[in-house]
Enzyme design. Sequence first.
Site, mmCIF file in Angstrom:
data_model
loop_
_atom_site.group_PDB
_atom_site.id
_atom_site.type_symbol
_atom_site.label_atom_id
_atom_site.label_comp_id
_atom_site.label_asym_id
_atom_site.label_seq_id
_atom_site.Cartn_x
_atom_site.Cartn_y
_atom_site.Cartn_z
ATOM 1 C CB CYS A 149 -0.555 -9.597 -1.100
ATOM 2 S SG CYS A 149 -0.147 -10.060 -2.775
ATOM 3 C CG HIS A 201 0.326 -5.793 -0.008
ATOM 4 N ND1 HIS A 201 0.110 -6.608 -1.075
ATOM 5 C CD2 HIS A 201 -0.614 -4.828 -0.091
ATOM 6 C CE1 HIS A 201 -0.908 -6.169 -1.780
ATOM 7 N NE2 HIS A 201 -1.357 -5.075 -1.196
#
Length: 178
Positions: free
Chosen positions: A77, A131
């Site tokens: 991520c 993120h």
Amino acid sequence: MNLHQLLCLLVLALFLNSCSNNSTETKQPNVVIIFLDDSGYSDFSPFGQTRIETPNVTKLAEEGIMFRNFYVPQAVCSASRSALISGCYPGRTKVFGAHGPNGRGLETTFPTIGEVFKNAGYKTALFGKWHCGDQPETRPQSRGFDETCGLMYSNDMWSHHPESPEYWGQWPLQFWEN
């Protein structure tokens, strides 16, 4: 063509478009980047999926430009997102893996695609998982995005985590909007 080269070409195209000698005003193109976790290239009908129709993705592909080769420097991520929005490899940004809640993420010394587009006169937005930093100065609105809606970190970093619910349960999963 790597991610950095692709971003450079995109910025160059926007620059050249703004330097046009046309006496009529040229309209900047819309730019939409869809970046997904947990899906593969052939999960959608324009890219080979035949069992499940994805008509909206097909329409986007038909009306826009499809890139058939895409590489991320890490299949994780934070590292992959930071590389996409900064054009820099994780070795340069020091963003590796996936940071947790309250994580620093991408340092503000690295310009983001949101900042570059905003400086070129675009309205910018980010929807979904960010993120790339969960501190006030590293959140999307501090990094060039006018409108935001989504999560600051992974949706599995919460009390229902499949392997470490006690650890991840320390932080409530927070949905952010602007």
